[in-house]
Design a protein around this motif. Structure first.
Motif, PDB file in Angstrom:
ATOM      1  N   LEU A 211       0.917  -1.185  -0.088  1.00  0.00           N
ATOM      2  CA  LEU A 211      -0.025  -0.017  -0.083  1.00  0.00           C
ATOM      3  C   LEU A 211       0.810   1.247  -0.049  1.00  0.00           C
ATOM      4  O   LEU A 211       1.895   1.411   0.668  1.00  0.00           O
ATOM      5  CB  LEU A 211      -0.800  -0.193   1.333  1.00  0.00           C
ATOM      6  CG  LEU A 211      -1.947  -1.239   1.440  1.00  0.00           C
ATOM      7  CD1 LEU A 211      -2.606  -1.062   2.672  1.00  0.00           C
ATOM      8  CD2 LEU A 211      -2.551  -1.294   0.330  1.00  0.00           C
ATOM      9  N   ALA A 212       0.379   2.366  -0.843  1.00  0.00           N
ATOM     10  CA  ALA A 212       1.117   3.606  -0.797  1.00  0.00           C
ATOM     11  C   ALA A 212       0.075   4.547  -0.224  1.00  0.00           C
ATOM     12  O   ALA A 212      -0.884   4.349  -0.543  1.00  0.00           O
ATOM     13  CB  ALA A 212       1.672   3.935  -1.989  1.00  0.00           C
ATOM     14  N   VAL A 213       0.456   5.519   0.482  1.00  0.00           N
ATOM     15  CA  VAL A 213      -0.416   6.612   0.991  1.00  0.00           C
ATOM     16  C   VAL A 213       0.164   7.987   0.450  1.00  0.00           C
ATOM     17  O   VAL A 213       1.185   8.378   0.623  1.00  0.00           O
ATOM     18  CB  VAL A 213      -0.498   6.466   2.594  1.00  0.00           C
ATOM     19  CG1 VAL A 213      -1.483   7.552   2.892  1.00  0.00           C
ATOM     20  CG2 VAL A 213      -0.980   5.007   3.053  1.00  0.00           C
ATOM     21  N   ALA A 214      -0.817   8.490  -0.080  1.00  0.00           N
ATOM     22  CA  ALA A 214      -0.689  10.055  -0.486  1.00  0.00           C
ATOM     23  C   ALA A 214      -0.724  10.989   0.650  1.00  0.00           C
ATOM     24  O   ALA A 214      -1.810  10.999   1.382  1.00  0.00           O
ATOM     25  CB  ALA A 214      -1.609  10.204  -1.770  1.00  0.00           C
ATOM     26  N   GLY A 215      -0.024  11.997   0.629  1.00  0.00           N
ATOM     27  CA  GLY A 215      -0.160  12.887   1.694  1.00  0.00           C
ATOM     28  C   GLY A 215      -1.338  13.839   1.284  1.00  0.00           C
ATOM     29  O   GLY A 215      -1.997  14.161   0.026  1.00  0.00           O
ATOM     30  N   PHE A 216      -1.546  15.009   2.089  1.00  0.00           N
ATOM     31  CA  PHE A 216      -2.760  15.407   2.158  1.00  0.00           C
ATOM     32  C   PHE A 216      -2.219  17.029   1.615  1.00  0.00           C
ATOM     33  O   PHE A 216      -2.924  17.426   0.376  1.00  0.00           O
ATOM     34  CB  PHE A 216      -3.419  15.942   3.300  1.00  0.00           C
ATOM     35  CG  PHE A 216      -4.423  16.946   3.512  1.00  0.00           C
ATOM     36  CD1 PHE A 216      -5.749  16.658   2.864  1.00  0.00           C
ATOM     37  CD2 PHE A 216      -4.199  18.114   3.964  1.00  0.00           C
ATOM     38  CE1 PHE A 216      -6.590  17.687   2.671  1.00  0.00           C
ATOM     39  CE2 PHE A 216      -5.230  19.219   3.993  1.00  0.00           C
ATOM     40  CZ  PHE A 216      -6.347  18.989   3.498  1.00  0.00           C
ATOM     41  N   ASN A 217      -1.013  17.561   1.772  1.00  0.00           N
ATOM     42  CA  ASN A 217      -0.584  18.647   1.365  1.00  0.00           C
ATOM     43  C   ASN A 217       0.184  18.570   0.249  1.00  0.00           C
ATOM     44  O   ASN A 217       0.658  17.424  -0.254  1.00  0.00           O
ATOM     45  CB  ASN A 217       0.142  19.492   2.419  1.00  0.00           C
ATOM     46  CG  ASN A 217      -0.720  19.845   3.574  1.00  0.00           C
ATOM     47  OD1 ASN A 217      -1.657  20.468   3.451  1.00  0.00           O
ATOM     48  ND2 ASN A 217      -0.540  19.207   4.554  1.00  0.00           N
ATOM     49  N   PRO A 218       0.449  19.562  -0.756  1.00  0.00           N
ATOM     50  CA  PRO A 218       1.615  19.585  -1.777  1.00  0.00           C
ATOM     51  C   PRO A 218       2.667  19.083  -1.205  1.00  0.00           C
ATOM     52  O   PRO A 218       3.203  19.404  -0.146  1.00  0.00           O
ATOM     53  CB  PRO A 218       1.477  21.091  -2.268  1.00  0.00           C
ATOM     54  CG  PRO A 218       0.158  21.633  -1.891  1.00  0.00           C
ATOM     55  CD  PRO A 218      -0.282  20.979  -0.582  1.00  0.00           C
ATOM     56  N   HIS A 219       3.449  18.226  -1.856  1.00  0.00           N
ATOM     57  CA  HIS A 219       4.828  17.648  -1.755  1.00  0.00           C
ATOM     58  C   HIS A 219       4.769  16.826  -0.195  1.00  0.00           C
ATOM     59  O   HIS A 219       5.722  17.061   0.478  1.00  0.00           O
ATOM     60  CB  HIS A 219       5.853  18.706  -1.638  1.00  0.00           C
ATOM     61  CG  HIS A 219       5.935  19.369  -2.847  1.00  0.00           C
ATOM     62  ND1 HIS A 219       6.699  20.594  -3.222  1.00  0.00           N
ATOM     63  CD2 HIS A 219       5.410  19.289  -4.394  1.00  0.00           C
ATOM     64  CE1 HIS A 219       6.734  20.940  -4.352  1.00  0.00           C
ATOM     65  NE2 HIS A 219       6.009  20.086  -5.343  1.00  0.00           N
TER      66      HIS A 219
END
Length: 337
Positions: free
Chosen positions: A206-214
């Motif tokens: 699993l890969a989790v995307a962050g909430f904020n840019p970068h």
């Protein structure tokens, strides 16, 4: 081609009869041999097919009758709510029809009369007018199955990308207040277990995307990654799951990056669906994880604007049927093991 076939047919709710649901189901039936589809039956009003599609339909009363008729006509269990259907012009009769068809399809799947549930596209605006109170079909199905809405996870899947939006149909301005460690942990666990059970992936990545840019740039563009995401991910890793992140979302979806994970979990709806629909607009499937039954659907809406013109593409419906069969077979194998 599956090495095994299901012992039960798939149940497909037609959705709003004024939309493209009847057409794409009919076209999927026409492609049954070329696409090697398992037997299925539709649930809706018999008269809703004629304005959209001129293929053969046959009324059945029992899902098991699908096998006897599937090679010669599309089997349909009838819902008697549609007085008349005008493609592209939804009305309350059609909404009642869609509502009842969904209820019946869930019932067949839960009772063990259908191997899986495939849902046609509905108009929530029309459903709300006849008493539907849920954000979407996913939440309605979860409630009928006795599953918490936080444990029923919406996954969108294409040939080499699967995405899970951790928050779904809420305003973007509300996302930050809805994201917390508990929700992230629930989504991660449900996704990992869903990949194991429905897709046969023994050790999902699993890969989790962050909430904020970068991904927040170490707190310089927001602390959600540090304060919320990282502790939740650390907890899930300690439970033995393979999770990376939070990652910068703008570098997660090119081909090389996609090869390193089995599913990407994203903070909000568009962060997940834009890459998925850019790559697989006509072929993506919505599959609900965490349910006691298999549920898939095409990843598109009712398309009232093209209904009745014989130009709707059945690709996503065909993919939804194939994924429902795959998931049901994988569940059977897991249960046998």
């Amino acid at each position: 081609m599956p090495s095994r076939r299901l012992d039960l047919p798939l149940a497909i709710s037609v959705g709003d009869p004024a939309g493209i649901g009847p057409e794409i189901i009919g076209k999927a039936w026409e492609a049954r041999k070329a696409a090697n589809l398992p037997p299925f039956f539709a649930i809706g009003d018999m008269g809703s097919f004629t304005p959209h599609w001129d293929g053969p339909v046959v009324k059945i009363d029992d899902p098991a009758d699908s096998f006897a008729h599937f090679n010669s006509a599309l089997p349909v269990i009838e819902v008697h709510n549609c007085i008349s259907v005008i493609p592209g012009e939804p009305d309350l009769d059609g909404a009642h029809c869609a509502y009842q068809a969904l209820e019946m399809a869930i019932g067949f799947a839960r009772a063990g009369s259908a191997a899986a549930l495939v849902t046609g596209p509905v108009s929530k605006t029309q459903l709300y007018a006849v008493g539907f109170t849920h954000p979407g079909q996913t939440e309605f199905i979860a409630e009928r199955c006795g599953v918490s809405k936080n444990n029923a996870v919406m996954m969108l899947a294409g040939p080499d990308l699967r995405v899970v939006p951790m928050t779904t149909h809420i305003p973007l301005a509300s996302v930050a207040s809805k994201l917390d460690g508990r929700l992230i942990r629930q989504r991660l666990r449900a996704t990992a277990k869903g990949l194991q059970r429905n897709f046969g992936i023994e050790n999902p990545r699993l890969a989790v995307a962050g909430f904020n840019p970068h991904a927040g740039e170490s707190g310089n563009m927001g602390r959600e990654e540090i304060d919320i995401f990282e502790p939740a991910i650390a907890q899930i890793r300690s439970e033995g799951f393979d999770v990376v992140g939070p990652l910068s979302a703008d570098t997660m979806f090119h081909a090389e990056a996609r090869s390193h994970y089995d599913a990407a979990l994203c903070a909000y709806h568009d962060q997940a669906l834009i890459p998925l629909k850019t790559l697989y607009f006509h072929d993506a499937v919505n599959i609900t994880l965490g349910l006691p039954v298999v549920r898939t659907s095409p990843d598109h809406g009712t398309a009232f604007g093209i209904a009745g013109q014989n130009i709707a593409m059945p690709n996503s419906m065909i993919a939804a049927i194939k994924m429902a069969e795959m998931a049901a077979l994988n569940r059977q194998a897991a249960d046998a093991a």
